[in-house]
Write a protein that holds these residues in place. Structure first.
Motif, mmCIF file in Angstrom:
data_model
loop_
_atom_site.group_PDB
_atom_site.id
_atom_site.type_symbol
_atom_site.label_atom_id
_atom_site.label_comp_id
_atom_site.label_asym_id
_atom_site.label_seq_id
_atom_site.Cartn_x
_atom_site.Cartn_y
_atom_site.Cartn_z
ATOM 1 N N VAL A 1 0.857 -1.187 0.000
ATOM 2 C CA VAL A 1 0.000 0.000 0.000
ATOM 3 C C VAL A 1 0.893 1.236 0.000
ATOM 4 C CG1 VAL A 1 -1.838 1.246 1.208
ATOM 5 C CG2 VAL A 1 -1.787 -1.259 1.254
ATOM 6 N N CYS A 2 0.528 2.247 -0.775
ATOM 7 C CA CYS A 2 1.352 3.453 -0.863
ATOM 8 C C CYS A 2 1.378 4.173 0.486
ATOM 9 C CB CYS A 2 0.826 4.381 -1.955
ATOM 10 S SG CYS A 2 -0.757 5.156 -1.578
ATOM 11 N N PRO A 3 2.440 4.939 0.778
ATOM 12 C CA PRO A 3 2.581 5.561 2.105
ATOM 13 C C PRO A 3 1.473 6.541 2.454
ATOM 14 C CG PRO A 3 4.266 6.357 0.580
ATOM 15 C CD PRO A 3 3.606 5.199 -0.077
ATOM 16 N N GLU A 4 0.938 7.258 1.461
ATOM 17 C CA GLU A 4 -0.129 8.224 1.752
ATOM 18 C C GLU A 4 -1.368 7.520 2.317
ATOM 19 O OE1 GLU A 4 2.319 9.841 -1.678
ATOM 20 O OE2 GLU A 4 1.446 7.909 -1.108
ATOM 21 N N VAL A 5 -1.776 6.464 1.637
ATOM 22 C CA VAL A 5 -2.962 5.719 2.083
ATOM 23 C C VAL A 5 -2.647 4.947 3.362
ATOM 24 C CG1 VAL A 5 -4.609 3.908 1.476
ATOM 25 C CG2 VAL A 5 -3.872 5.559 -0.256
ATOM 26 N N LYS B 1 -2.977 17.510 -9.550
ATOM 27 C CA LYS B 1 -1.852 17.911 -8.713
ATOM 28 C C LYS B 1 -1.893 17.127 -7.403
ATOM 29 C CE LYS B 1 -1.424 22.540 -10.682
ATOM 30 N NZ LYS B 1 -1.417 23.995 -10.422
ATOM 31 N N SER B 2 -0.725 16.945 -6.793
ATOM 32 C CA SER B 2 -0.626 16.085 -5.614
ATOM 33 C C SER B 2 -1.449 16.594 -4.444
ATOM 34 C CB SER B 2 0.836 15.944 -5.199
ATOM 35 O OG SER B 2 1.387 17.221 -4.909
ATOM 36 N N TYR B 3 -1.608 17.934 -4.344
ATOM 37 C CA TYR B 3 -2.338 18.453 -3.185
ATOM 38 C C TYR B 3 -3.802 18.047 -3.223
ATOM 39 C CZ TYR B 3 -4.221 22.273 -6.113
ATOM 40 O OH TYR B 3 -4.872 23.005 -7.068
ATOM 41 N N VAL B 4 -4.330 17.753 -4.422
ATOM 42 C CA VAL B 4 -5.722 17.291 -4.521
ATOM 43 C C VAL B 4 -5.867 15.936 -3.830
ATOM 44 C CG1 VAL B 4 -7.565 16.586 -6.104
ATOM 45 C CG2 VAL B 4 -6.114 18.559 -6.655
ATOM 46 N N ILE B 5 -4.897 15.065 -4.085
ATOM 47 C CA ILE B 5 -4.917 13.740 -3.445
ATOM 48 C C ILE B 5 -4.813 13.877 -1.930
ATOM 49 C CG2 ILE B 5 -3.641 11.582 -3.194
ATOM 50 C CD1 ILE B 5 -2.894 11.803 -6.133
ATOM 51 N N TYR B 6 -3.944 14.777 -1.474
ATOM 52 C CA TYR B 6 -3.768 14.971 -0.036
ATOM 53 C C TYR B 6 -5.040 15.524 0.610
ATOM 54 C CZ TYR B 6 1.222 14.190 -0.803
ATOM 55 O OH TYR B 6 2.436 13.642 -1.135
#
Length: 704
Positions: free
Chosen positions: A124-128, A398-403
């Motif tokens: 699993v990716c670190p963000e999730v 953009k990455s901030y949307v995912i965050y």
């Protein structure tokens, strides 16, 4: 490694923020106020104070269970890791309340970090992984058990155990080297040291993995790995209970300490609805009403704490649905494994499940609802995989949307999983009136040994009138030098002494308490009906001629025996102590005690026995006296023997009641007095009882 460090720092920050929000820590003085407020939480707090006073892992003290002392090794506790964690925190401060709170709260961080590392290892990716780890740490299971069930709240080993179960399950290749074998051995042994429930459930799911591997023709090495894992977990359990085994070897097994009934299994079983329904006392009023309506039609037990929360309920339902999808025989996904484990967990733990069959064999594992923390982690993995897959559609963003999306998921999850906080509960046990009351006792009788009334069994006595279980710990928690009678393990000498002492008339109880060494009597009025407390207090006042200390909240009363001891020239009496360490127990062929206004007696068969249990550590000469009366117009003899001592009583039809007086030499432990008669048993009560004679008004005394 640097990447993990960054995410671990983020997890620590998120956990810290979540704890402030969930526990409203800006309103709580965690230095002086425990987050535990009642019943089992009070025992946990007292146990931690024992650690802080220097007991460390032994959990023994002379300040409880007076005059014998407090030893809990009859109450088998495999939760070595939580004990070790709390011991570590006790090393940093002498303030046992602060270290108790910090040890508990830091458990959230440890669980989240371990969960993050396991999810990362599963791909699993670190963000999730970060979001799911924080949500798993804030399970309702964790928050609602809290410090009340501190060992169960410390479920750090569950993610690790599940990781190895998944790796040992199925046809997937699992690379093995010296380092991985070493980590596996350590992990499995530690799985056996984080509580008997987590050890048992880990073994259960390993058995599921074995069955799965056999059906799917997995490599035999994986089957062997599962078997060895079970063995390593058992080694961990054995290592945890070594102190208990040594204690039982030296002192004998105490079967009275812990009572578990097979009928309790259904009572504490898991309900599927409780997994997916909202948490009780939900923050959203509509959802709170739904759960309240459900709770009204069932008996609420600790299984109510099994709620998964919205996020993990999604993962849970996906695992249930996955079993109905068509699969390629050559395809094996982690979803398949998780689905199998989930269904097997439900089949075992829910009402009517295999747990009820197991209960016929042994009932030590009675609270199957606690398997929910494993099911929650299965759902956590499922949820993480689905969220990561859903986020893949945002790759062009953009990455901030995912965050932002992940942060919203986290906020919604925390808000949904955590019930409304009632910070007033923090003060329900700890209050200034009680603290001042105990301080006044300590100033009046420093280092006194205090008899606590009502006398209640320890542990697991339950409520007595309005007095909750473990409420007697309050005196110990507020004092520094005083010794308290509460905490004597039931079935051991301390409990026998207190039971005998408190069964006497009030006047005799006060006299013998002083002779044994008690310096005062403490009364919790909540343990009595109002008239009973008034009568008891007025009687003790008449005996001692001493004005009591009464707490400002009018709940507690303390009578000092100092002046009474001086006025009556009382000193320590070993004979009194020894007599209260003697217990009479029904033997074979002897029925329960019966009484009327004048006498008390035991009906016996012609071949019967009575047990003199000597709980002291010395050989005693015990004088025993009673009357024997034969049932029916019979002639004959009754032979009474104990060891080498032997005496015969002759009975004739005209004089059927005989007086018996004899000294017996009794060893520490159980000593059997055997009655053998040549007279016949007579059937009474439609054949329900066969009786020959009765023993009337038995009395014992220790000869010195």
């Amino acid at each position: 490694m640097k990447s993990n460090t960054k995410w671990i720092c983020i997890i620590i920050f998120l956990i810290f923020a979540g704890l402030i929000y969930v526990y409203q820590l800006w309103r709580v003085d965690i230095i002086n106020t425990p987050l535990a407020c009642s019943e089992d939480g009070v025992w946990e707090l007292a146990s931690h104070k024992i650690i802080s006073e220097g007991s460390k892992m032994n959990y023994t003290t002379e300040r409880l269970g007076a005059p014998i002392g407090y030893v809990t090794k009859d109450f088998m506790n495999v939760s070595y890791l939580p004990k070790l964690w709390m011991n570590i925190w006790a090393c940093f401060t002498d303030n046992y309340i602060l270290s108790f709170n910090l040890g508990y709260l830091s458990g959230y961080v440890l669980i989240a970090v371990i969960t993050f590392l396991v999810l990362s290892q599963l791909g699993v990716c670190p963000e999730v992984s970060t979001i799911s780890a924080v949500l798993y740490s804030f399970l309702p299971y964790h928050i609602l058990r809290g410090q009340i069930h501190l060992a169960l709240s410390f479920y750090v080993i569950v993610p690790i155990a599940v990781y190895y179960i998944l790796k040992l399950m199925g046809n997937e290749k699992y690379s093995i080297n010296r380092k991985s074998i070493g980590l596996w051995i350590i992990a499995m042994i530690l799985s056996g040291m984080d509580g008997i429930y987590y050890a048992f459930f880990s073994c259960f799911f390993l058995c599921v993995a074995i069955f799965y591997n056999v059906l799917n023709k997995a490599p035999w090495k994986k089957i062997i790995g599962c078997i060895f894992s079970i063995g390593l977990i058992c080694i961990g359990v054995l290592l945890s209970v070594i102190p208990n085994l040594i204690y039982w070897y030296e002192n004998g097994i105490n079967r009275s300490a812990v009572g578990r009934q097979s009928s309790e299994v259904t009572f504490y079983a898991l309900r599927l609805a409780q997994l997916i329904l909202p948490v009780t006392n939900h923050r959203i009023e509509f959802l709170e009403r739904i759960k309240a309506a459900y709770n009204r039609v069932i008996i609420i037990t600790e299984s109510d704490w099994a709620t998964l929360g919205l996020c993990f309920t999604v993962g849970f339902i996906l695992l249930l649905i996955h079993a109905f999808r068509a699969h390629n025989e050559k395809e094996e996904s982690i979803f398949t494994k998780l689905s199998v484990l989930t269904y097997c967990g439900l089949a075992y733990a829910t009402i009517g499940g295999f747990i009820e069959i197991q209960a016929v064999i042994f009932s030590l594992i009675r609270c199957a609802n606690r398997i929910s923390v494993f099911i929650a982690f299965f759902a956590c993995i499922s949820f993480s995989i689905v969220v990561e897959k859903a986020l893949s559609y945002f790759k062009g963003q953009k990455s901030y949307v995912i965050y932002i999306v992940l942060f919203l998921i986290l906020c919604i999850g925390i808000y949904d999983q955590t019930p409304k906080n009632d910070s007033e509960c923090y003060s329900t046990f700890y209050d200034s009136d009680t603290k001042a009351f105990v301080a006044e006792i300590e100033a009046t009788d420093p280092e006194a040994m205090i008899l606590q009334l009502p006398n209640v069994s320890f542990p697991e006595n339950g409520m007595v009138n309005e007095m909750k279980d473990y409420a007697h710990f309050v005196g110990y928690l507020y004092s520094d030098k005083l010794r308290w009678s509460y905490g004597a393990m039931k079935g051991r000498e301390g409990s026998v002494l207190l039971n005998n002492l408190c069964s006497l008339s009030t006047e005799e109880m006060v006299k013998q308490a002083a002779e044994i060494g008690f310096d005062g009597i403490y009364i919790d009025r909540y343990g009595y009906k109002s008239d009973e407390a008034e009568i008891l207090e007025s009687t003790i006042y008449e005996i001692t001629k001493q004005e009591p200390i009464v707490s400002a909240n009018n709940r507690y009363v303390y009578f000092s025996l100092g002046q009474y001891i001086i006025n009556n020239n009382i000193s320590f009496n070993q004979k009194t102590l020894s007599e209260n360490l003697i217990k009479i127990v029904n033997g074979d062929g002897m029925y329960n005690k019966e009484t009327n206004d004048k006498d008390e007696w035991y009906w016996c068969q012609n071949d019967s026995s009575i047990i003199i249990a000597n709980y002291s550590n010395e050989e005693l000469t015990v004088g025993m006296s009673f009357e024997i009366e034969v049932y029916g117009n019979q002639n004959g003899t009754i032979n009474i023997s104990c060891g080498d001592s032997n005496e015969t009583i002759y009975i004739d039809g005209n004089n059927q009641k005989q007086t018996f007086n004899k000294d017996f030499y009794v060893l520490p432990g159980e000593n059997e007095i055997v009655f053998t008669s040549d007279m016949q048993n007579i059937s009474i009560e439609n054949g329900q009882r066969q009786i020959c004679f009765r023993i009337i008004n038995e009395d014992i005394s220790v000869e010195y």
